[in-house]
Motif scaffolding. Sequence first.
Motif, PDB file in Angstrom:
ATOM      1  N   PRO A 151       3.518   6.459  -2.284  1.00  0.00           N
ATOM      2  CA  PRO A 151       2.883   6.314  -0.996  1.00  0.00           C
ATOM      3  C   PRO A 151       1.039   6.198  -0.755  1.00  0.00           C
ATOM      4  O   PRO A 151       0.381   6.321   0.148  1.00  0.00           O
ATOM      5  N   TYR A 152       0.593   6.110  -2.221  1.00  0.00           N
ATOM      6  CA  TYR A 152      -0.571   6.107  -2.217  1.00  0.00           C
ATOM      7  C   TYR A 152      -1.507   4.733  -2.437  1.00  0.00           C
ATOM      8  O   TYR A 152      -2.629   4.764  -2.669  1.00  0.00           O
ATOM      9  N   ASP A 153      -0.396   3.686  -3.426  1.00  0.00           N
ATOM     10  CA  ASP A 153      -1.545   2.121  -3.890  1.00  0.00           C
ATOM     11  C   ASP A 153      -1.310   1.038  -2.566  1.00  0.00           C
ATOM     12  O   ASP A 153      -0.497   0.734  -2.365  1.00  0.00           O
ATOM     13  N   TYR A 154      -2.938   0.997  -2.660  1.00  0.00           N
ATOM     14  CA  TYR A 154      -3.658   0.380  -1.452  1.00  0.00           C
ATOM     15  C   TYR A 154      -3.879  -1.047  -1.920  1.00  0.00           C
ATOM     16  O   TYR A 154      -4.516  -2.024  -1.405  1.00  0.00           O
ATOM     17  N   THR A 155      -4.266  -1.374  -3.634  1.00  0.00           N
ATOM     18  CA  THR A 155      -4.265  -2.538  -4.040  1.00  0.00           C
ATOM     19  C   THR A 155      -2.436  -3.229  -4.743  1.00  0.00           C
ATOM     20  O   THR A 155      -2.926  -4.658  -3.935  1.00  0.00           O
ATOM     21  N   THR A 156      -1.996  -2.913  -4.642  1.00  0.00           N
ATOM     22  CA  THR A 156      -0.932  -3.643  -5.246  1.00  0.00           C
ATOM     23  C   THR A 156      -0.155  -4.088  -4.139  1.00  0.00           C
ATOM     24  O   THR A 156       0.509  -3.848  -3.469  1.00  0.00           O
ATOM     25  N   GLN A 157       0.237  -5.562  -4.106  1.00  0.00           N
ATOM     26  CA  GLN A 157       0.914  -6.157  -2.797  1.00  0.00           C
ATOM     27  C   GLN A 157       1.877  -5.813  -3.548  1.00  0.00           C
ATOM     28  O   GLN A 157       3.147  -5.834  -4.390  1.00  0.00           O
ATOM     29  N   PRO A 158       3.269  -6.248  -2.258  1.00  0.00           N
ATOM     30  CA  PRO A 158       4.599  -5.971  -2.497  1.00  0.00           C
ATOM     31  C   PRO A 158       5.464  -8.050  -3.167  1.00  0.00           C
ATOM     32  O   PRO A 158       4.579  -8.736  -2.872  1.00  0.00           O
ATOM     33  N   ASP A 159       6.121  -7.177  -3.748  1.00  0.00           N
ATOM     34  CA  ASP A 159       6.953  -8.053  -4.159  1.00  0.00           C
ATOM     35  C   ASP A 159       8.123  -9.330  -3.446  1.00  0.00           C
ATOM     36  O   ASP A 159       8.096  -8.737  -2.611  1.00  0.00           O
TER      37      ASP A 159
END
Length: 285
Positions: A151-159
């Motif tokens: 809920p807090y990672d705003y860097t890693t993009q969806p796969d």
Amino acid sequence: MRTVALRAAAVGAIACLSLTTPAMALAAPAPQPHEHGLGMRLDHTPKVSSAALPVRPLKAGAAVPDSYDLSSYALSPGDQGQVGSCVAWATMHSGYGILMHEQRISGAPMAPMYIYAQIARGNDQGTNGDVALDMAKAQGVDTAADYWQGPYDYTTQPDASERANAAHYQLSGYTTLPTGSRLTAAVKQSIAQGLPVSVGLPVHNSFMDVDAQTASDYSYMPGDDWSDPVAGGHEMAVIAYNSQGVTLENSWGTSWGNRGYINVSWAFLTTYVDEAFSIGKLVQS
């Protein structure tokens, strides 16, 4: 008692600022880090999108109910932490949670970061309701159970797998609602049709510390308060209304306000809300 402070304080502060000396301006306290994240951009003017769906009039001859409550469909308020992702939580957690329960679609809660990470891309800059809702219409939203980034990672993009799962939960559309005095009728019409509403407004530092008592005060309208500056823009979901005002579901956990909720007057809503959106149903195959 600490109180909810609003835009009136900001307007008064701006007016008074031009009359201060440089020395007085330097004496103002420095901004302090907040326990809770915000994230609704105040420099954005919502536009009517091609994705917009009209809030349909009620059946001919039917009056808008004096009160309507969608809380029986609502999820427990989420917690955005210190990330500026309130818009995604108001729409993809609170709004989607109600709609999915109404439509009997399994999978909730959803993953707000699926949307916000694509907007932020490592820069926690906040966003606005129409931006997030356009993406939910185009892509859908992944479920929290499937979204491994949390809920807090705003860097890693969806796969690719997450994008494929999100496509099962696409939004049919939304309606940009008028602000000001016309917002009251629009909110009532939307909620009475089972459609939650997300609203964005500037909040002040004291809003961070609203407790159960102040969260229940419909009548409070603040005056100017130099000691309580604007903290930033914040988005929440309207889930119920009555003759006095509305109930907002926040995304600061259940220890804030009245177990994560706050009741505000119609005057509060129509005076201070900068953006409002009626969230349409999910697409069902």
